[in-house]
Motif scaffolding. Structure first.
Motif, short mmCIF file in Angstrom:
data_model
loop_
_atom_site.label_atom_id
_atom_site.label_comp_id
_atom_site.label_asym_id
_atom_site.label_seq_id
_atom_site.Cartn_x
_atom_site.Cartn_y
_atom_site.Cartn_z
N PHE A 68 -62.98 33.23 57.03
CA PHE A 68 -63.70 34.05 56.06
C PHE A 68 -64.23 35.36 56.64
O PHE A 68 -64.94 36.09 55.96
CB PHE A 68 -64.85 33.23 55.45
CG PHE A 68 -64.35 32.00 54.76
CD1 PHE A 68 -63.70 32.09 53.55
CD2 PHE A 68 -64.49 30.75 55.35
CE1 PHE A 68 -63.20 30.96 52.92
CE2 PHE A 68 -64.01 29.62 54.72
CZ PHE A 68 -63.37 29.72 53.50
N LEU A 69 -63.91 35.65 57.87
CA LEU A 69 -64.33 36.91 58.49
C LEU A 69 -63.25 37.99 58.37
O LEU A 69 -63.20 38.90 59.18
CB LEU A 69 -64.67 36.67 59.97
CG LEU A 69 -65.88 35.82 60.26
CD1 LEU A 69 -66.03 35.58 61.76
CD2 LEU A 69 -67.14 36.47 59.72
N TYR A 70 -62.40 37.91 57.36
CA TYR A 70 -61.27 38.82 57.24
C TYR A 70 -61.70 40.26 56.98
O TYR A 70 -60.93 41.18 57.24
CB TYR A 70 -60.30 38.35 56.14
CG TYR A 70 -60.92 38.23 54.78
CD1 TYR A 70 -60.95 39.32 53.92
CD2 TYR A 70 -61.46 37.03 54.37
CE1 TYR A 70 -61.52 39.20 52.67
CE2 TYR A 70 -62.02 36.91 53.12
CZ TYR A 70 -62.06 38.00 52.27
OH TYR A 70 -62.62 37.88 51.05
N ARG A 71 -62.90 40.49 56.50
CA ARG A 71 -63.35 41.87 56.26
C ARG A 71 -63.74 42.58 57.56
O ARG A 71 -63.74 43.80 57.61
CB ARG A 71 -64.53 41.87 55.31
CG ARG A 71 -64.15 41.46 53.92
CD ARG A 71 -65.33 41.56 53.00
NE ARG A 71 -65.00 40.92 51.74
CZ ARG A 71 -64.77 41.59 50.63
NH1 ARG A 71 -64.83 42.89 50.62
NH2 ARG A 71 -64.48 40.94 49.53
N ASN A 72 -64.08 41.82 58.57
CA ASN A 72 -64.43 42.39 59.87
C ASN A 72 -63.46 41.79 60.90
O ASN A 72 -63.72 40.75 61.50
CB ASN A 72 -65.88 42.04 60.22
CG ASN A 72 -66.36 42.78 61.44
OD1 ASN A 72 -65.57 43.35 62.19
ND2 ASN A 72 -67.67 42.76 61.64
N MET A 73 -62.34 42.50 61.10
CA MET A 73 -61.28 41.96 61.96
C MET A 73 -61.71 41.82 63.41
O MET A 73 -61.27 40.92 64.10
CB MET A 73 -60.04 42.82 61.84
CG MET A 73 -59.32 42.65 60.55
SD MET A 73 -57.75 43.46 60.63
CE MET A 73 -57.27 43.38 58.94
N LYS A 74 -62.57 42.72 63.86
CA LYS A 74 -63.03 42.63 65.25
C LYS A 74 -63.81 41.34 65.47
O LYS A 74 -63.61 40.63 66.46
CB LYS A 74 -63.88 43.85 65.57
CG LYS A 74 -64.20 44.00 67.02
CD LYS A 74 -64.93 45.31 67.27
CE LYS A 74 -64.47 45.87 68.59
NZ LYS A 74 -65.09 47.14 68.88
N ARG A 75 -64.68 41.02 64.53
CA ARG A 75 -65.47 39.78 64.64
C ARG A 75 -64.57 38.55 64.47
O ARG A 75 -64.75 37.54 65.14
CB ARG A 75 -66.57 39.77 63.60
CG ARG A 75 -67.54 38.62 63.80
CD ARG A 75 -68.73 38.71 62.91
NE ARG A 75 -69.56 39.84 63.32
CZ ARG A 75 -70.44 40.44 62.54
NH1 ARG A 75 -70.60 40.05 61.31
NH2 ARG A 75 -71.16 41.43 63.00
N GLN A 76 -63.56 38.66 63.59
CA GLN A 76 -62.62 37.56 63.39
C GLN A 76 -61.82 37.30 64.66
O GLN A 76 -61.61 36.15 65.06
CB GLN A 76 -61.69 37.87 62.22
CG GLN A 76 -60.80 36.72 61.84
CD GLN A 76 -59.88 37.05 60.68
OE1 GLN A 76 -59.47 38.20 60.51
NE2 GLN A 76 -59.55 36.05 59.88
N LYS A 77 -61.38 38.37 65.33
CA LYS A 77 -60.64 38.21 66.58
C LYS A 77 -61.53 37.59 67.66
O LYS A 77 -61.08 36.73 68.42
CB LYS A 77 -60.11 39.56 67.06
CG LYS A 77 -58.85 40.00 66.35
CD LYS A 77 -58.42 41.37 66.78
CE LYS A 77 -57.99 41.41 68.22
NZ LYS A 77 -57.41 42.70 68.62
N THR A 78 -62.79 38.01 67.70
CA THR A 78 -63.71 37.47 68.70
C THR A 78 -63.95 35.98 68.47
O THR A 78 -63.91 35.19 69.43
CB THR A 78 -65.05 38.23 68.66
OG1 THR A 78 -64.81 39.62 68.89
CG2 THR A 78 -66.01 37.71 69.71
N ALA A 79 -64.18 35.59 67.21
CA ALA A 79 -64.41 34.18 66.91
C ALA A 79 -63.18 33.35 67.23
O ALA A 79 -63.28 32.25 67.78
CB ALA A 79 -64.80 34.01 65.44
#
Length: 145
Positions: A68-79
């Motif tokens: 569900f972090l698709y709007r913030n790709m940087k955070r999605q990649k980090t997670a």
């Protein structure tokens, strides 16, 4: 330009594999009692090692949250990267736990649950590559504007 969200499917599959790993036994430990004809068999599960189980649950939650972090790709990649590192750490910990049971009079039969973690790691890696690919596509589209 079409962005395909296959990484959400890969993250879902990885999370499901970690949950299945939490529910299945890792190995059967058979101890032979000296001077007796009986031997006891104990199933070793992730629940038997509380810290290991908490990390398993944390990885599953991270994988599901990163969907569900698709709007913030940087955070999605980090997670996703943190989940991948913790999954690799869980694999090493499982190997250590099962090898620590090997001693005199104890026979350990592995059930292959480490392959579930290996599959989760592979699907998380596919998701990470998909997120990176979408990030490159968006940067290229922004340059064209």
């Amino acid at each position: 330009m079409v962005i395909q969200r296959w990484q959400s499917v890969w993250l879902l599959i990885a999370g499901i594999l970690v949950i299945v790993f939490c529910c299945l036994p890792m190995a059967a430990v058979q101890t032979d009692v000296p001077d007796a004809a009986v031997s006891s068999v104990t199933l070793l599960r992730p629940v038997d090692v509380p810290v290991f189980m908490v990390v398993n649950i944390l990885v599953a939650v991270l994988l599901f949250i990163s969907i569900f972090l698709y709007r913030n790709m940087k955070r999605q990649k980090t997670a996703t990267l943190v989940a991948m590192l913790l999954t690799a750490l869980m694999m090493l910990t499982e190997i250590y736990i099962l090898y620590s049971w090997n001693r005199d009079g104890v026979e350990v039969e592995w059930f292959g649950s480490i392959f579930l973690l290996l599959g989760a790691l592979a699907f998380a890696f596919l998701a990470y590559k998909g997120i990176s690919s979408d990030e490159r596509l968006l940067k290229a589209a922004d340059r064209l504007r």
